[in-house]
Scaffold this active site. Structure first.
Site, PDB file in Angstrom:
ATOM      1  N   GLU A 191      44.917  42.011  41.255  1.00 34.59           N
ATOM      2  CA  GLU A 191      43.485  41.819  41.043  1.00 34.59           C
ATOM      3  C   GLU A 191      43.119  41.887  39.556  1.00 34.59           C
ATOM      4  O   GLU A 191      42.459  42.828  39.099  1.00 34.59           O
ATOM      5  CB  GLU A 191      42.710  42.798  41.923  1.00 34.59           C
ATOM      6  CG  GLU A 191      43.030  42.509  43.395  1.00 34.59           C
ATOM      7  CD  GLU A 191      42.445  43.513  44.376  1.00 34.59           C
ATOM      8  OE1 GLU A 191      41.494  44.213  44.028  1.00 34.59           O
ATOM      9  OE2 GLU A 191      42.971  43.580  45.501  1.00 34.59           O
ATOM     10  N   HIS A 394      40.056  45.748  61.761  1.00 32.87           N
ATOM     11  CA  HIS A 394      40.315  46.192  60.391  1.00 32.87           C
ATOM     12  C   HIS A 394      41.272  47.369  60.406  1.00 32.87           C
ATOM     13  O   HIS A 394      41.014  48.384  61.057  1.00 32.87           O
ATOM     14  CB  HIS A 394      38.994  46.589  59.703  1.00 32.87           C
ATOM     15  CG  HIS A 394      39.179  46.913  58.253  1.00 32.87           C
ATOM     16  ND1 HIS A 394      38.702  48.060  57.669  1.00 32.87           N
ATOM     17  CD2 HIS A 394      39.806  46.229  57.264  1.00 32.87           C
ATOM     18  CE1 HIS A 394      39.017  48.061  56.373  1.00 32.87           C
ATOM     19  NE2 HIS A 394      39.691  46.961  56.107  1.00 32.87           N
ATOM     20  N   HIS A 395      42.389  47.218  59.695  1.00 31.65           N
ATOM     21  CA  HIS A 395      43.370  48.287  59.529  1.00 31.65           C
ATOM     22  C   HIS A 395      43.552  48.573  58.051  1.00 31.65           C
ATOM     23  O   HIS A 395      44.422  47.979  57.406  1.00 31.65           O
ATOM     24  CB  HIS A 395      44.723  47.870  60.133  1.00 31.65           C
ATOM     25  CG  HIS A 395      44.730  47.822  61.632  1.00 31.65           C
ATOM     26  ND1 HIS A 395      45.707  47.159  62.344  1.00 31.65           N
ATOM     27  CD2 HIS A 395      43.887  48.360  62.557  1.00 31.65           C
ATOM     28  CE1 HIS A 395      45.463  47.298  63.651  1.00 31.65           C
ATOM     29  NE2 HIS A 395      44.364  48.009  63.799  1.00 31.65           N
ATOM     30  N   GLU A 396      42.752  49.451  57.506  1.00 29.18           N
ATOM     31  CA  GLU A 396      42.967  49.878  56.120  1.00 29.18           C
ATOM     32  C   GLU A 396      43.972  51.013  56.144  1.00 29.18           C
ATOM     33  O   GLU A 396      43.727  52.048  56.758  1.00 29.18           O
ATOM     34  CB  GLU A 396      41.646  50.345  55.485  1.00 29.18           C
ATOM     35  CG  GLU A 396      41.791  50.976  54.105  1.00 29.18           C
ATOM     36  CD  GLU A 396      42.469  50.048  53.096  1.00 29.18           C
ATOM     37  OE1 GLU A 396      41.896  49.004  52.781  1.00 29.18           O
ATOM     38  OE2 GLU A 396      43.586  50.383  52.634  1.00 29.18           O
ATOM     39  N   GLU A 476      45.147  43.302  49.592  1.00 30.24           N
ATOM     40  CA  GLU A 476      46.153  43.986  48.745  1.00 30.24           C
ATOM     41  C   GLU A 476      47.540  43.674  49.314  1.00 30.24           C
ATOM     42  O   GLU A 476      48.349  44.571  49.581  1.00 30.24           O
ATOM     43  CB  GLU A 476      45.927  45.511  48.692  1.00 30.24           C
ATOM     44  CG  GLU A 476      44.582  45.912  48.142  1.00 30.24           C
ATOM     45  CD  GLU A 476      43.479  45.771  49.196  1.00 30.24           C
ATOM     46  OE1 GLU A 476      43.742  46.084  50.364  1.00 30.24           O
ATOM     47  OE2 GLU A 476      42.373  45.331  48.839  1.00 30.24           O
ATOM     48  N   GLU A 500      34.387  40.783  46.061  1.00 34.93           N
ATOM     49  CA  GLU A 500      34.038  42.208  46.010  1.00 34.93           C
ATOM     50  C   GLU A 500      33.848  42.714  44.578  1.00 34.93           C
ATOM     51  O   GLU A 500      33.054  43.625  44.349  1.00 34.93           O
ATOM     52  CB  GLU A 500      35.109  43.035  46.726  1.00 34.93           C
ATOM     53  CG  GLU A 500      36.496  42.914  46.109  1.00 34.93           C
ATOM     54  CD  GLU A 500      37.593  43.592  46.934  1.00 34.93           C
ATOM     55  OE1 GLU A 500      37.360  43.892  48.108  1.00 34.93           O
ATOM     56  OE2 GLU A 500      38.684  43.807  46.377  1.00 34.93           O
TER      57      GLU A 500
END
Ligand code: NOJ
Ligand code: CA
Length: 691
Positions: A191, A394-396, A476, A500
């Site tokens: 990023e 969503h799996h952070e 990521e 973001e």
């Protein structure tokens, strides 16, 4: 016990001068000897393999007779010593391949895979204490728009387990060039904003790296099919040569451990006259294995909304409490909004336990197998089903990757039971801080996001998800190397600065960012950029460096089979004109063309909707306003179209008048030329509907 001492031969007296002479002669590189060559089907590119001083191996690439890649070394630094010297050609073979395959979804429906292949086998002359020489093949695939090559290690007695400390692969671009690149091994992973520097000033770069030679050729160096291997970066060597810099493994000495037989990923160089040639090339996909999943019609390209931008604006929270975003009531509001506007998905972040307190670095607390009490997953899934809307999971992991892997089957089962058929995964932590724990309670070691262990991890997630007909969108992530061809449920990923960054109140993405992305990061594959912030404001009202029209153009310019309408429903209500384009734009394509563009400056895309007759156009520029003239020759001849134009107004400027915006329609045909006026930081989006 005593160890025998090595016996040193007694020094012999010699005349110094002849010895020095002999040394000098030995050091002078002997003329390279050509070993093999192959040209592309149309004769555009030629690869030559040659043997250099002391049996070292090099390749070079010519385009229409001119050098593009000067002789560049091949080889390895292995656990049991260098593999680069005393190499002898043991055999070679040539073959051709020409096939057109169909993408289940993508930028284009049909892809031609047409190349000539050269396979050269090498054997090491036994030396350096080794009684049996090691063997490997180098395989080149030569296309008209680029080359791919890889090393293949056959099963052999001299090599069972192979420990690769470094690849000695080089890319020596012939002549000076300008490079667009992001740094490797820095904390913020992929990023970073793109730097534009002379090639000679590239430090350690990630791939894809994009180059424009002073003679005007465009190049992209990258890799294809990164499977069970470490991601390749490129480090500056002597005199502008870029050298492979593999992502280290956990012990920092070895990047890759494999057992023969195995092949490395393809090392790729795409080459074209125009910047747009790079973006239209299918080389990376072509070098991947065909679809392994069979019928994947269960994945449907679609648009989605979600409990997301509010979290980044900090008006709602991932954590439970008074501002919790992922509540049953709030999610229901998003489901209704999606249903009313024809969006299939609703992403919900903060739905599961583990977000309370400081989640960064505390991934071991995440539970992916049950929702928090104020989020009724089952009821929402059932409600969505009545509206034709699916929740997006969503799996952070916050990088507690082993902890996530242990829950993975149950976590995916929970989603599958509830009709959740897309999951966004996340690996938020500093680069190099992935946490790996091989057995529960055992030591935790650190890995890189792009190392061999993570390449295995992502593959496991994608395979487990595929079993349950779930598609994966990794944030990521490990970089994209075209594996969506083999695993078409690996639909999108982040892997660059997305929208973001415009929310966070730090320097936002500059106006040139997307014109950089298109010709750099996007050459790797789809990106979940999350466009469509029509409010043009981040946290605390910070201005986004874009016009309103540009936000719409991004849906055409930045390809992904899932596209988010990322802003808040209430913001779309304030911009109904602009929102209409987001409702109408397609997400899956029969054809995609780059009509015009320069790296980091501007780009114009035209794409034809999959299975339909509509065309869409997207154009974005950097901080410079531009006037372009656009022949509409891509439209079907003889047909009339209604062009629904969403453009910058006369006074539009990202800083002073970002909302100066015009929506108009006109009738056009393929023989017309449209003026395209782009404001500073602006863009234009057009929908062409056949009449
Ligand atoms: C970073 C991702 O890019 C973003 O989309 C997500 O909301 C946060 N991580 C939390 O998972
Ligand atoms: Ca991110």
């Amino acid at each position: 016990m005593t160890h025998p001492r090595p016996v040193r031969p007694a020094p012999r007296r010699r005349h110094l001068l002849p010895a020095l002479f002999a040394l000098l002669i030995a050091a002078a590189p002997a003329a390279a000897k050509e070993l093999a060559r192959a040209s592309s089907p149309g004769g555009v590119l030629t690869v030559v393999l040659e043997s250099q001083h002391e049996g070292r191996l090099a390749y070079r690439v010519e385009r229409r007779g001119e050098a593009v890649i000067a002789p560049s070394r091949l080889g390895f630094l292995l656990g049991d010593g260098r593999l680069e010297r005393n190499l002898e050609l043991a055999g070679q073979s040539a073959s051709s391949f020409d096939e057109t395959w169909e993408q289940p979804w993508g930028e284009r429906r049909f892809v031609r895979n047409h190349y000539n292949e050269l396979r050269a086998g090498f054997a090491e002359r036994p030396a350096g204490g080794r009684s049996v020489g090691r063997r490997f093949d180098v395989v080149f695939r030569v296309y008209d728009d680029g080359i791919g090559f890889r090393y293949e290690f056959p099963r052999q007695a001299a090599m069972d387990e192979v420990r690769i400390r470094q690849e000695l692969t080089e890319f020596k671009v012939a002549g000076p060039a300008t490079a667009w690149w992001i740094p490797a091994f820095e904390w913020n992973r992929e990023e970073y904003l793109y730097s534009r520097t002379p090639l000679s000033q590239v430090a350690v770069a990630q791939t894809p790296i994009t180059l424009r030679t002073d003679r005007g050729l465009h190049l992209s160096i990258h890799e294809a099919a990164l499977v069970d291997y470490a991601g390749m970066n490129l480090a500056q060597g002597d005199g502008g040569v870029l050298r492979a810099a593999l992502t280290p493994g956990d012990d920092h000495g070895t990047a890759v451990v494999r057992t023969t037989p195995f092949a490395t990923p393809w090392r790729t160089v795409q080459i074209g006259d125009r910047a747009g040639d790079l973006a239209e090339s299918n080389l990376i996909l072509n070098l991947n294995e065909p679809n392994r999943l069979g019928d994947v019609s269960w994945f449907r390209p679609a648009k989605y909304v979600g409990v997301w931008w509010s979290l980044h604006l900090d008006t709602e929270t991932w954590s439970t409490g008074p501002r919790h975003g992922a509540t049953t009531a709030n999610t229901k509001r998003y489901i209704d909004f999606a249903a009313a506007n024809g969006f299939r998905g609703v992403l919900v972040e903060g739905w599961n336990p583990g977000w309370d307190g400081d989640w960064f670095g505390n991934g071991w607390r995440f539970d992916f197998t049950r929702p928090v009490p104020d989020f009724d997953l089952e009821a929402l899934a059932a409600y969505g089903a009545t509206q034709g809307v699916h929740l997006i999971g969503h799996h952070e992991t916050a990088c507690a990757v082993s902890h996530y892997e242990r829950q993975l089957p149950a976590a995916l089962d929970l989603y599958a039971r509830n009709g959740v058929d897309v999951v966004k995964t996340g690996y938020v932590c500093d680069a190099g801080d992935i946490q790996r724990q091989d057995r529960e309670g055992g030591p935790v070691v650190r890995e890189w996001h792009e190392g061999q262990w993570m390449s295995r991890h992502h593959q496991r997630v994608v395979e487990e998800a595929a079993k349950r007909h779930i598609a994966v969108n990794a944030h990521e992530p490990i970089k994209d190397t075209g594996l969506r061809r083999t695993y078409p449920n690996w639909i999108s990923r982040e892997g660059a600065r997305g929208m973001e960054f415009n929310a966070w109140g730090q320097p936002p993405n500059p106006p040139e960012h997307e014109a950089n992305l298109v010709f750099t990061r996007m050459l790797a594959g789809p990106m979940d950029f999350t466009p469509g912030i029509v409010s043009l404001k981040g946290r605390g009202g910070q201005q986004i460096e874009s016009t309103l029209a540009k936000q719409l153009a991004l849906y055409v310019v930045i390809y992904s089979p899932i596209q988010m309408a990322a802003d808040l429903p209430e913001h779309y209500a304030e911009h109904p004109d602009a929102f209409q384009f987001i409702r109408d734009v397609a997400v899956d394509w029969d054809q995609s063309r780059v009509l015009d563009g320069e790296v980091g400056d501007y780009v114009v895309f035209a794409r034809k909707a999959r299975g339909g007759e509509e065309w869409f156009l997207g154009a974005v520029t950097d901080e410079a306003a531009r006037r372009l003239r656009l022949p509409l020759s891509f439209l079907e001849p003889g047909r009339r179209y209604r062009a629904e134009i969403y453009r910058d107004g006369e006074h539009a400027h990202w800083r002073t008048a970002p909302f100066d915006f015009v929506r108009e329609t006109r009738e056009v045909r393929s023989t017309d030329t449209l003026p395209l006026v782009l404001a500073a930081g602006g863009g234009q989006a057009i929908r062409f509907v056949p009449l």
